[in-house]
Design a protein around this motif. Structure first.
Motif, PDB file in Angstrom:
ATOM      1  N   THR A   1       0.853  -1.186   0.000  1.00  0.00           N
ATOM      2  CA  THR A   1       0.000   0.000   0.000  1.00  0.00           C
ATOM      3  C   THR A   1       0.886   1.231   0.000  1.00  0.00           C
ATOM      4  OG1 THR A   1      -1.776  -1.136   1.195  1.00  0.00           O
ATOM      5  CG2 THR A   1      -1.800   1.269   1.207  1.00  0.00           C
ATOM      6  N   ALA A   2       0.720   2.052  -1.011  1.00  0.00           N
ATOM      7  CA  ALA A   2       1.436   3.331  -1.103  1.00  0.00           C
ATOM      8  C   ALA A   2       0.450   4.444  -0.802  1.00  0.00           C
ATOM      9  CB  ALA A   2       2.048   3.504  -2.491  1.00  0.00           C
ATOM     10  N   ARG A   3       0.678   5.143   0.288  1.00  0.00           N
ATOM     11  CA  ARG A   3      -0.205   6.233   0.708  1.00  0.00           C
ATOM     12  C   ARG A   3       0.428   7.553   0.247  1.00  0.00           C
ATOM     13  NH1 ARG A   3      -3.954   3.789   3.770  1.00  0.00           N
ATOM     14  NH2 ARG A   3      -3.377   1.896   4.896  1.00  0.00           N
ATOM     15  N   MET A   4      -0.191   8.159  -0.746  1.00  0.00           N
ATOM     16  CA  MET A   4       0.322   9.392  -1.344  1.00  0.00           C
ATOM     17  C   MET A   4      -0.362  10.583  -0.676  1.00  0.00           C
ATOM     18  SD  MET A   4       1.927   7.442  -3.522  1.00  0.00           S
ATOM     19  CE  MET A   4       2.716   8.633  -4.579  1.00  0.00           C
ATOM     20  N   VAL A   5       0.411  11.335   0.112  1.00  0.00           N
ATOM     21  CA  VAL A   5      -0.095  12.511   0.812  1.00  0.00           C
ATOM     22  C   VAL A   5       0.366  13.738   0.035  1.00  0.00           C
ATOM     23  CG1 VAL A   5      -0.141  13.795   2.980  1.00  0.00           C
ATOM     24  CG2 VAL A   5      -0.005  11.296   3.012  1.00  0.00           C
ATOM     25  N   ILE A   6      -0.576  14.460  -0.548  1.00  0.00           N
ATOM     26  CA  ILE A   6      -0.285  15.627  -1.366  1.00  0.00           C
ATOM     27  C   ILE A   6      -0.475  16.875  -0.498  1.00  0.00           C
ATOM     28  CG2 ILE A   6      -0.729  16.749  -3.569  1.00  0.00           C
ATOM     29  CD1 ILE A   6       0.063  13.782  -3.732  1.00  0.00           C
ATOM     30  N   LEU A  32      -3.053   1.944  -4.164  1.00  0.00           N
ATOM     31  CA  LEU A  32      -2.763   3.377  -4.103  1.00  0.00           C
ATOM     32  C   LEU A  32      -3.852   4.092  -3.327  1.00  0.00           C
ATOM     33  CD1 LEU A  32      -1.605   3.975  -7.787  1.00  0.00           C
ATOM     34  CD2 LEU A  32      -0.159   3.744  -5.773  1.00  0.00           C
ATOM     35  N   GLN A  33      -3.461   4.818  -2.294  1.00  0.00           N
ATOM     36  CA  GLN A  33      -4.379   5.612  -1.484  1.00  0.00           C
ATOM     37  C   GLN A  33      -3.913   7.065  -1.536  1.00  0.00           C
ATOM     38  OE1 GLN A  33      -7.162   4.453   0.231  1.00  0.00           O
ATOM     39  NE2 GLN A  33      -6.792   2.465  -0.739  1.00  0.00           N
ATOM     40  N   PHE A  34      -4.854   7.988  -1.779  1.00  0.00           N
ATOM     41  CA  PHE A  34      -4.512   9.391  -1.954  1.00  0.00           C
ATOM     42  C   PHE A  34      -5.108  10.229  -0.823  1.00  0.00           C
ATOM     43  CE2 PHE A  34      -4.784   7.571  -6.281  1.00  0.00           C
ATOM     44  CZ  PHE A  34      -3.442   7.710  -6.636  1.00  0.00           C
ATOM     45  N   TYR A  35      -4.301  11.162  -0.330  1.00  0.00           N
ATOM     46  CA  TYR A  35      -4.691  12.071   0.744  1.00  0.00           C
ATOM     47  C   TYR A  35      -4.260  13.480   0.354  1.00  0.00           C
ATOM     48  CZ  TYR A  35      -4.720   7.567   3.197  1.00  0.00           C
ATOM     49  OH  TYR A  35      -4.930   6.269   3.556  1.00  0.00           O
ATOM     50  N   TYR A  36      -4.990  14.458   0.836  1.00  0.00           N
ATOM     51  CA  TYR A  36      -4.693  15.839   0.456  1.00  0.00           C
ATOM     52  C   TYR A  36      -4.706  16.743   1.682  1.00  0.00           C
ATOM     53  CZ  TYR A  36      -5.216  20.489  -1.582  1.00  0.00           C
ATOM     54  OH  TYR A  36      -5.047  21.805  -1.891  1.00  0.00           O
TER      55      TYR A  36
END
Length: 835
Positions: free
Chosen positions: A503-508, A547-551
């Motif tokens: 799991t790759a947690r992409m925090v933008i 893929l998990q995306f956070y902002y």
């Protein structure tokens, strides 16, 4: 009461930020007058018992014990309220108060257990009083405390489980969150410490042979916002949170698992001291095997078996006889993080691929040769091996778009030159429906049957729906509604999503521009396209990595907007996506949106006092966000094709997520007689004539094709609503001035559509297109733009398969009925959308 840090000190410099904002919650933490403020805000509760006696004594070096009454006041100060202004400092400061609350209970098991009792009683009270706004914040705070608490009695487990089960009768998003936590509590009750163990193993990449899941947090910052001091503060914060060794993490897992199961029968202090002086890895592997075997065997008689095994393990570690002692704290460290400035040279998918290859801790979970991706090697210039089998498709055309056979000159310019302006919009409308070919550089690899099936499976798992009934419109109408989709669809998905080991947690972090950069990268990944026009191996990442995306919205110059200007907040701010998420999820506004103000304050404090304590704050909030924020909100990605005048340059294809600006260059004043000029209105004299064709969307699903010639200076197209009352999942087109009314044609001031075409109708006037308010993505001398939603690759594959069966292409058949047509970008929040 005094401020308490990790080691019980009362002078943590980081918490002094809260003193700069004069709110009731900060006064509660920083002044002895907090009791009067809290009592004025709350009422007496009959269950408040400050004299509760705990068998877990305070150990040396732990934080002081906090009475339940003070914990109750702290919780009340953290909760969002209906009277709060979402953009006021009072509301934005609640994130710091939530962080402080968890710090109080971090190093004292007695405080953690006290907090759990207060939270479950507050949840039950909110249920009785129908205070639904408090349920999700209280529930997330409760679950985060449960994971870190050393020991929880069965009575408390049962009350939490029963409450979560009752949430299944609530509407969305409460039932979805309740179902997720019900499953976790059912497992945790019979196998105490399992959540903590699995989280530690996955987040810290602890070497083992029984639990293959691994995670990593990629923090991608906007270089236009995080430059110089802000970037250094972020890197220092993340580095300060990742100083423990894997051996220390293994000791924490063994300590926590034994204490969570044995409770008061464990030797907490003696066990912690003994583990520091021995090789802990064999005991860590033993604990991991024991708990994972219990998961496979199911509930049954797990209680006695698990207690017996861990009691035996404790006896092997602590050999000398000692009496039962107090429990020791086992803090949950932040997950593995990496900080990146997202410049033009950074390829985030290559970074994810490198981590994926380096994360295979054992031969059992390593990637074999067939799963490797030759395109994503360590060298940027590495090409596909020459001996790899390639497939090609025969083509009879030259590959140049200008060499296509003409289908009649129905261009807007030709219509205008012929003098038939009234029929111009009909030509644009028919041209929009014609089939156009677009060219991309690079070799196209024909997808195999296995890859095609994988694409459809991903679409069904992520976006499957129950069917066409009740989803908008009658036969021939739109199949989906205008309501924005949110939540994990756990209750209604007919095709459950398969678990991936990575799991790759992409925090933008940044403004809207960096989020739109993510949308563009996600689009290229979904269609197997690389930034530099090279074919990438899509299956390498999408089949192996979740893929998990956070902002986190952070603007270069954050401003606070007054309440009477709140309706215009999205138009004025460069963080419109973050403002929207703050509207629909109040807990997101309190904890995440507040970082936009806290990070600059933290950087200023570090600059004025470099010797101050570098206790991690931003990384702690990011850890809370990625662990508790599991409800996505979906935003459509829109495809735009930009066409230039003939023989000037090739058409350009791009995507956008939030905004698109079109400026129309005005014509020079004509040499018409003065009498004719006086007959023209003011609106007719400004701007230029353009043709706008679109498919108007309606709530009934009966979309209608519309089109008209309009004289305007420009239009603004937004995918994010301007206020909460107009939350529709479509594009909104507004003119920069009040459009003039042509004969027998009423021009709408606001157009809602998902398919829009704009073309210039005058030879001396061109369009200027700016995508997502990014100056680097501005196109001049544009003749025509076409905007359509990006289609999901899996849906396209299924439709192409159905077309081979000579079925009606306008109707969805087979699996297409259960697929979502669009390609959305999911951004995780705490609750999704609360209506």
């Amino acid at each position: 009461m005094p401020l308490v840090g990790r080691c019980g000190h009362t002078s943590s410099p980081l918490l002094l930020i809260t003193c700069q904002v004069k709110v009731d919650g900060c006064r509660q933490l920083c002044s002895s007058k907090a009791t009067q403020c809290a009592q004025a805000m709350t009422c007496h509760v009959p269950w408040d018992n400050t004299s509760r006696v705990f068998s877990m004594e305070q150990t040396a070096g732990c934080s002081p014990t906090v009475p339940e009454r003070e914990l109750y006041r702290s919780i009340q100060a953290v909760l969002p309220r209906e009277t709060d202004n979402p953009h006021s400092p009072d509301c934005l400061n609640k994130g710091m108060l939530r962080w402080t609350l968890h710090k109080k209970v971090l190093n004292n098991p007695a405080n953690g257990l006290s907090l759990l009792w207060v939270l479950i009683k507050e949840l039950e009270k909110a249920e009785r009083w129908n205070s639904h706004d408090y349920i999700i914040p209280l529930l997330h705070t409760l679950m985060y405390a449960i994971i870190q608490t050393a020991y929880i009695p069965d009575e408390l487990y049962k009350r939490v489980y029963d409450f979560c089960k009752r949430l299944l009768t609530y509407p969305q998003p409460y039932c979805t969150i309740g179902l997720s936590y019900t499953r976790q509590m059912k497992t945790e009750r019979y196998i105490p410490g399992l959540l903590y163990q699995r989280m530690m193993v996955a987040e810290q990449r602890l070497k083992n042979e029984h639990y293959p899941f691994q995670e990593k947090v990629f923090v991608l910052a906007d270089p236009e916002v995080f430059s110089g001091l802000l970037a250094q503060v972020m890197m220092d914060d993340i580095e300060a949170a990742s100083q423990a060794s894997p051996t220390a993490h293994m000791r924490s897992v063994v300590q926590h698992s034994i204490q969570a199961t044995l409770g008061e029968q464990s030797h907490g202090a003696k066990l912690a001291k003994t583990l520091k002086d021995m090789d802990v890895e064999p005991y860590f592997q033993d604990v991991l095997v024991t708990l994972e075997q219990c998961v496979e065997e199911g509930p049954g008689e797990l209680g006695a078996t698990l207690r017996s095994r861990l009691q035996q393990l404790q006896s092997e570690i602590v050999t000398e006889p000692v009496s039962f002692g107090p429990l020791s704290d086992c803090p949950l460290p932040n997950p593995e993080m990496s900080f990146h400035l997202w410049t033009e040279d950074l390829d985030i998918w290559r970074e994810v691929a490198k981590w994926l290859r380096s994360s295979s801790t054992t031969e059992q979970f390593s990637l074999n040769a067939e799963q490797e991706d030759p395109e994503l090697g360590d060298s940027p210039g590495e090409l596909m091996p020459s001996d790899k089998t390639r497939f090609s498709v025969m083509s009879n055309d030259s590959g140049i778009e200008r060499d296509l056979p003409p289908c009649g000159d129905a261009s807007p310019m030709a219509v205008l030159d012929s003098g038939n302006v009234n029929a111009s919009w009909e030509a644009c409308k028919s041209d929009q429906q014609s089939v156009k070919l677009s060219r991309r550089g690079g070799m196209k690899v024909k997808p195999s049957v296995k890859d095609s099936v994988a694409l459809m499976q991903d679409t069904l798992e992520g976006h499957a729906i129950l069917g066409t009934g009740g989803l908008g419109g009658k036969e021939g109408g739109r199949r989906v509604t205008l309501q924005r989709r949110s939540g994990s669809n756990t209750l209604q998905n007919l095709f459950p999503k398969q678990q991936r080991h990575f799991t790759a947690r992409m925090v933008i972090i940044g403004s809207d521009s960096v989020v739109n950069r993510l949308a563009k990268a996600y689009y290229y990944l979904s269609y197997g396209l690389h930034y530099r026009k090279r074919e990438a191996r899509r299956r390498f990442l999408t089949k192996k990595v979740n893929l998990q995306f956070y902002y986190i919205p952070v603007c270069a110059a954050p401003t606070v907007v007054s309440s009477h200007k709140e309706n215009h907040q999205l138009k004025q701010s460069s963080c419109t996506l973050g403002s929207y998420l703050s509207w629909v999820d109040p807990w997101y506004n309190c904890n995440i949106n507040s970082l936009g103000c806290m990070i600059p304050k933290l950087a200023k404090m570090r600059q004025t006092n470099p010797a101050s304590s570098k206790e991690p704050f931003v990384s702690d909030v990011i850890s809370y966000y990625v662990r508790m924020g599991q409800q996505p909100v979906y935003f459509n990605i829109y495809f735009v094709k930009i066409t230039f005048p003939a023989s000037t340059r090739e058409p350009v294809e791009d995507v956008f997520l939030t905004h698109l600006e079109v400026d129309v260059s005005e014509l020079r004043p004509s040499q018409a007689p003065m009498r004719e000029k006086q007959k023209k209105s003011v609106a007719d004299q400004c701007g230029a004539l353009v043709c706008i064709s679109y498919k108007k969307v309606t709530l009934s699903g009966r979309d209608a094709d519309r089109g008209m010639p309009v004289r305007t200076t420009g239009v603004h197209i937004s995918a994010i609503p301007s206020n909460a009352t107009e939350d529709l999942n479509c594009l909104t087109l507004t003119f920069k001035e009040a459009p003039a009314k042509a004969k027998n044609n009423n021009v709408e001031s606001k157009i809602r559509s998902n398919n829009i075409t704009i073309c210039s109708l005058e030879s001396q006037s061109w369009l200027r297109v700016t995508i997502d308010r990014d100056s680097k993505r501005t196109y001049n001398n544009v003749q025509r733009i076409e905007i359509v939603p990006c289609l999901d690759p899996g849906y396209c594959v299924q439709k192409s398969m159905m077309s081979k069966l000579n079925l009606d292409e306008d109707k969805d058949a087979g699996l297409s009925k259960y697929m979502s047509k669009g390609l959305p970008l999911p951004v995780n929040t705490f609750a999704g959308i609360i209506t």
